[in-house]
Design a protein around this motif. Sequence first.
Motif, PDB file in Angstrom:
ATOM      1  N   GLU A   1       0.819  -1.219   0.000  1.00 20.22           N
ATOM      2  CA  GLU A   1       0.000   0.000   0.000  1.00 20.22           C
ATOM      3  C   GLU A   1       0.851   1.267   0.000  1.00 20.22           C
ATOM      4  O   GLU A   1       0.358   2.356  -0.369  1.00 20.22           O
ATOM      5  N   ARG A   2       2.098   1.164   0.389  1.00 23.33           N
ATOM      6  CA  ARG A   2       3.003   2.314   0.357  1.00 23.33           C
ATOM      7  C   ARG A   2       3.415   2.688  -1.063  1.00 23.33           C
ATOM      8  O   ARG A   2       3.851   3.822  -1.315  1.00 23.33           O
ATOM      9  N   GLY A   3       3.318   1.727  -1.999  1.00 21.76           N
ATOM     10  CA  GLY A   3       3.856   1.938  -3.321  1.00 21.76           C
ATOM     11  C   GLY A   3       5.375   1.971  -3.286  1.00 21.76           C
ATOM     12  O   GLY A   3       6.007   1.696  -2.262  1.00 21.76           O
ATOM     13  N   THR A   4       5.986   2.292  -4.416  1.00 24.90           N
ATOM     14  CA  THR A   4       7.429   2.473  -4.506  1.00 24.90           C
ATOM     15  C   THR A   4       7.718   3.961  -4.548  1.00 24.90           C
ATOM     16  O   THR A   4       7.171   4.679  -5.390  1.00 24.90           O
ATOM     17  N   ARG A   5       8.576   4.435  -3.645  1.00 28.41           N
ATOM     18  CA  ARG A   5       8.875   5.866  -3.568  1.00 28.41           C
ATOM     19  C   ARG A   5      10.225   6.165  -4.226  1.00 28.41           C
ATOM     20  O   ARG A   5      11.195   5.446  -4.008  1.00 28.41           O
ATOM     21  N   PHE A   6      10.257   7.219  -4.993  1.00 27.62           N
ATOM     22  CA  PHE A   6      11.454   7.660  -5.691  1.00 27.62           C
ATOM     23  C   PHE A   6      11.932   8.953  -5.031  1.00 27.62           C
ATOM     24  O   PHE A   6      11.291  10.004  -5.166  1.00 27.62           O
ATOM     25  N   ILE A   7      13.032   8.850  -4.292  1.00 26.60           N
ATOM     26  CA  ILE A   7      13.585   9.986  -3.563  1.00 26.60           C
ATOM     27  C   ILE A   7      14.661  10.609  -4.451  1.00 26.60           C
ATOM     28  O   ILE A   7      15.738  10.036  -4.640  1.00 26.60           O
ATOM     29  N   VAL A   8      14.361  11.766  -5.025  1.00 25.00           N
ATOM     30  CA  VAL A   8      15.220  12.406  -6.025  1.00 25.00           C
ATOM     31  C   VAL A   8      16.063  13.473  -5.339  1.00 25.00           C
ATOM     32  O   VAL A   8      15.538  14.478  -4.849  1.00 25.00           O
ATOM     33  N   MET A   9      17.384  13.262  -5.304  1.00 21.38           N
ATOM     34  CA  MET A   9      18.307  14.155  -4.614  1.00 21.38           C
ATOM     35  C   MET A   9      19.275  14.781  -5.614  1.00 21.38           C
ATOM     36  O   MET A   9      19.836  14.078  -6.460  1.00 21.38           O
ATOM     37  N   ASP A  10      19.453  16.091  -5.511  1.00 16.00           N
ATOM     38  CA  ASP A  10      20.433  16.771  -6.355  1.00 16.00           C
ATOM     39  C   ASP A  10      21.833  16.238  -6.046  1.00 16.00           C
ATOM     40  O   ASP A  10      22.249  16.179  -4.887  1.00 16.00           O
ATOM     41  N   ARG A  11      22.566  15.855  -7.090  1.00 14.91           N
ATOM     42  CA  ARG A  11      23.851  15.207  -6.906  1.00 14.91           C
ATOM     43  C   ARG A  11      24.909  16.127  -6.306  1.00 14.91           C
ATOM     44  O   ARG A  11      25.856  15.666  -5.650  1.00 14.91           O
ATOM     45  N   ASP A  12      24.766  17.423  -6.497  1.00 13.75           N
ATOM     46  CA  ASP A  12      25.773  18.370  -5.998  1.00 13.75           C
ATOM     47  C   ASP A  12      25.396  18.973  -4.650  1.00 13.75           C
ATOM     48  O   ASP A  12      26.204  19.000  -3.719  1.00 13.75           O
ATOM     49  N   SER A  13      24.158  19.448  -4.531  1.00 14.73           N
ATOM     50  CA  SER A  13      23.762  20.161  -3.312  1.00 14.73           C
ATOM     51  C   SER A  13      23.247  19.237  -2.222  1.00 14.73           C
ATOM     52  O   SER A  13      23.225  19.602  -1.049  1.00 14.73           O
ATOM     53  N   GLY A  14      22.798  18.031  -2.596  1.00 17.59           N
ATOM     54  CA  GLY A  14      22.199  17.129  -1.626  1.00 17.59           C
ATOM     55  C   GLY A  14      20.753  17.466  -1.305  1.00 17.59           C
ATOM     56  O   GLY A  14      20.131  16.803  -0.466  1.00 17.59           O
TER      57      GLY A  14
END
Length: 472
Positions: free
Chosen positions: A257-270
């Motif tokens: 029920e949570r689904g799949t979460r995509f945590i998108v982080m900027d590679r330089d700034s974090g």
Amino acid sequence: MARFGLGFQSLDDETHAVELPVSGRLPEWLSGVLLRNGPARFEAGGTGFRHWFDGQAMVHRFAVDGGRVEYTNRYLDTPSSRAVLREGRIRYQEFATDPCRSLFARFFTPFQRTRPVNPNVNIARFGDQVVALTESPLPVEFAPGTLATVGVVDYDDRLGGQLTTAHPHQDPVTGDLVNYVTHFSRRSEYRVYRQRHDGRPRRELLGRYRVDEPAYMHSFAITSGHVVLVEFPLVVNPFRLLLSGRPFIENYRWKPERGTRFIVMDRDSGHVRAVLRGPACFAFHHINSWEDNGRLFIDLCAYRDASIIEALYLDTLRGGGALPQATPTRFSVDPEAGTVTAEELSGESLELPRIAYGQRNGRAYRYAYGVGSRDRRTDDFLNQLVKLDVGDGSTLLWREEGCYPGEPVFVTAPSGHGRRGAEDDGIVLAVVLRSATASSYLLALDARTFQELARAEVPHAVPFGFHGTFLR
């Protein structure tokens, strides 16, 4: 026992610098060392490990030069392997095996400790060091010539964390290594870090993301501008790890029920740009990822659920239990629109994927190589090699009756050989178990045609392993 059961039997023999008989012809340009890692001891005394992932680490070395192949194999020397090989007992917790530590002991060894090191998953370079990796954040250095264990690499930092991946990525822009650790506590978090390519064992924090119930993530995605943690709905309450009295992975719970979460982080700034939700699935391995016009494309070997973990218990494998199949799947992630869509790339199953990593990691690509199961059958083990064109979904296959190949490692042809600049200009190397003769061989395929070039016969059966690398 299933006919592929030999791949899950212990290997006692350690071999040093034996020249292997070669049939066919290896490319003249092929010179270097293929290093393979995987479990090779599955019991201690009268007690067996419970899961494929629990077997003790052995490294296999295939030195190739001038059409000749020399083979060495050796157990890595760790406290865990010493207890198993010398004392005949299991003393440390593994992925799904726990030698009955008491609840009292657990209470006084809280989140500060990691699981002891059994580095049986992958091999990487840290500058001039060659290390074996597992999901404990303590790499083990070994000598690539003799395979002698040098020792645990202690990081010169305070990043902490108890769980990591054995699949660090090379930053497609800087060349630095990038990975993440999970820190279990009352306020758990994922900590993404960079390790400079100067080889110093120091990790620099890039960014962090807090989470109540951390997910089990065996790998992650990187592009030219982002790190993406794909958080499958196989999650754990950190206090269950401390108090349940069960082995590590058995504390996780499947919550679709949570689904799949995509945590998108900027590679330089974090900075975490977005956290987006897609359909529930599970995967061990990412194939590749890249970005184009603001969208991220993430290719995975996806399962419908996490039942593959249960299927890899040794009793189930040896008994010929059903083996779920992974499907190469592309997720299109749009952080601005807040959307996630998914599409299957092929009807063929695909696992243990590799690409032309040095050229295409974090960039658009065309070809992936992996293992699969003929006709997606679930009553046999992985029994074919697959070359997948991710553009049109077409595949080339290699298979041989009664043979079980491991992860295919792509080796790029040097400039001046073959088709200039073609993504599949090179060869594919894989270790193959032959059940009829209880032996293994190193197989070399032309990466373009997927036709056999040569094979080198190993003097014994090599247990099924996980990952490896080719060093020039």
